[in-house]
Design an enzyme around this catalytic site. Structure first.
Site, short mmCIF file in Angstrom:
data_model
loop_
_atom_site.label_atom_id
_atom_site.label_comp_id
_atom_site.label_asym_id
_atom_site.label_seq_id
_atom_site.Cartn_x
_atom_site.Cartn_y
_atom_site.Cartn_z
N SER A 230 0.74 -1.15 -0.01
CA SER A 230 0.01 0.00 0.03
C SER A 230 1.01 1.12 -0.20
O SER A 230 2.05 1.15 0.44
CB SER A 230 -0.85 0.14 1.08
OG SER A 230 -1.98 -0.63 1.06
N SER A 268 -2.32 -4.22 -3.33
CA SER A 268 -1.90 -2.87 -2.79
C SER A 268 -2.95 -1.76 -2.69
O SER A 268 -3.70 -1.57 -3.63
CB SER A 268 -0.52 -2.68 -3.99
OG SER A 268 -0.18 -1.35 -3.47
N ASP A 270 -3.67 1.93 -2.77
CA ASP A 270 -2.94 3.19 -3.18
C ASP A 270 -3.95 4.19 -3.05
O ASP A 270 -5.03 4.46 -3.79
CB ASP A 270 -2.35 2.81 -4.58
CG ASP A 270 -1.68 1.53 -4.82
OD1 ASP A 270 -0.82 1.27 -3.85
OD2 ASP A 270 -1.94 0.70 -5.49
#
Length: 345
Positions: A230, A268, A270
């Site tokens: 992240s 992830s 983001d």
């Protein structure tokens, strides 16, 4: 601080940076870190104050872009709907967001006796990344006192690297963390500032790119070669922008991720948040029609470009300032400087 001039990493930047090369070059913005390092514990808290006054009573306009939604941040829904931020922004590890929310809520209640009595409740902004690769995340070691201390320490000068919320983070096969930078943009014969702060914990080992040069961090990295983790990207400015324009700036942060070698993998989270200190929204107002300013869309590219540069450098700065760390379960992550020294990249 951003990247020092003598670090020999050329990002081919077009725009000049501010005096500190930090997000705090935007007037009024302050940052505080609390770092917790003890045995297998490598975690902490970073607090970002959009301005020095009462943020609930004097909100800043904001826009958020959830680039990839693998995340557990608190407060993004209302921010997206109303286009404002009314609390400091807290960055910490994934399993500490509840503790951080409790602490920030108590902080806001002490400042505002009307919350929950004569007016509504408060939308606290808590952001997170998973530091479990280096930290005993199951131990829930972040306390409310850590959050309070980070808020108290908020200032214009602050450390980068493996500090605060970024203490246990891993990025692109190296030690990640907190990074920041700024850019100066001249608009209508006046200098304005765009600042960025990131908590970097993303990217596949072996994919790191700096200024167009590939760095093969998979040479030593012991983790699965996946783009996961992240990143939280905060962009601040004193340029007058509308909520719509702030959201558009946030969307461009994905370009910064691509520049350094990320493809925003499945695992992830983001997230980019952009706010301006130039347009404020009073919690109470006698008038129904408010005066705000915005940018002429046809010429807004300069804002987009400078923001992309600022976020890109903030990411690289988070790696540059993070030293090599030995984490939980015997895991070692090299800092960027040690990686370059050892492997001669």
């Amino acid at each position: 601080m951003g990247l020092p001039d003598n670090c020999n990493l050329d990002l081919h930047s077009k725009w000049k940076h501010g005096s500190r090369n930090l997000i705090t070059d935007v007037p009024g913005v302050k940052v505080g870190n609390v770092t917790v390092n003890d045995g297998d514990i490598h975690t902490g808290v970073t607090a970002v104050l959009p301005h020095e006054g009462n943020i609930f009573q004097d909100k800043v306009m904001a826009g958020v872009s959830v680039i990839n939604g693998f995340g557990k941040s608190i407060g993004l829904l209302q921010m997206d709907e109303l286009g404002t931020i009314e609390t400091p922004i807290i960055l910490t590890n994934t399993l500490s967001i509840g503790t951080a929310w409790n602490a920030l809520t108590k902080y806001m209640l002490r400042q505002n006796e009307d919350i929950g009595v004569s007016t509504g409740t408060v939308n606290c902004i808590i952001t997170e990344c998973n530091d479990g690769r280096m930290n005993d995340i199951r131990g829930l070691h972040v306390t409310e006192e850590h959050v309070e201390e980070a808020l108290k320490r908020a200032d214009v000068d602050f450390e980068e690297g493996a500090v605060g919320g970024g203490t246990g983070m891993v990025c692109l096969g190296l030690k990640g963390g907190i990074g920041s930078s700024s850019r100066i943009v001249k608009v209508d014969e006046k200098d304005y500032t765009i600042g960025a702060l990131v908590m970097s914990n993303f990217g596949a080992p072996g994919n790191l790119v700096i200024g167009g040069k590939h760095y093969d961090t998979s040479k030593y990295d012991q983790f699965p070669k996946k783009d996961q983790g992240s990143i939280i990207m905060l962009i601040a400015t004193d340029i007058p922008l509308s909520e719509r324009q702030l959201k558009r700036v946030s969307k461009r942060a994905m370009i910064s991720l691509g520049r350094v070698g990320s493809y925003c993998g499945d695992g992830s989270g983001d997230i980019a948040i952009t706010f301006t200190t130039a347009n404020r929204m009073k919690h109470y107002n006698e008038k129904n029609i408010l005066d705000t300013k915005m940018f002429f869309d046809e010429n807004i590219d300069m804002v987009f470009e400078a923001a992309v540069e600022a976020v890109e450098e903030a990411i690289i700065s988070s790696l540059w300032h993070a030293p090599t760390m030995d984490g939980i379960r015997g895991r070692r992550m090299l800092g960027l400087q040690d990686f370059i020294r050892i492997y001669g990249e």
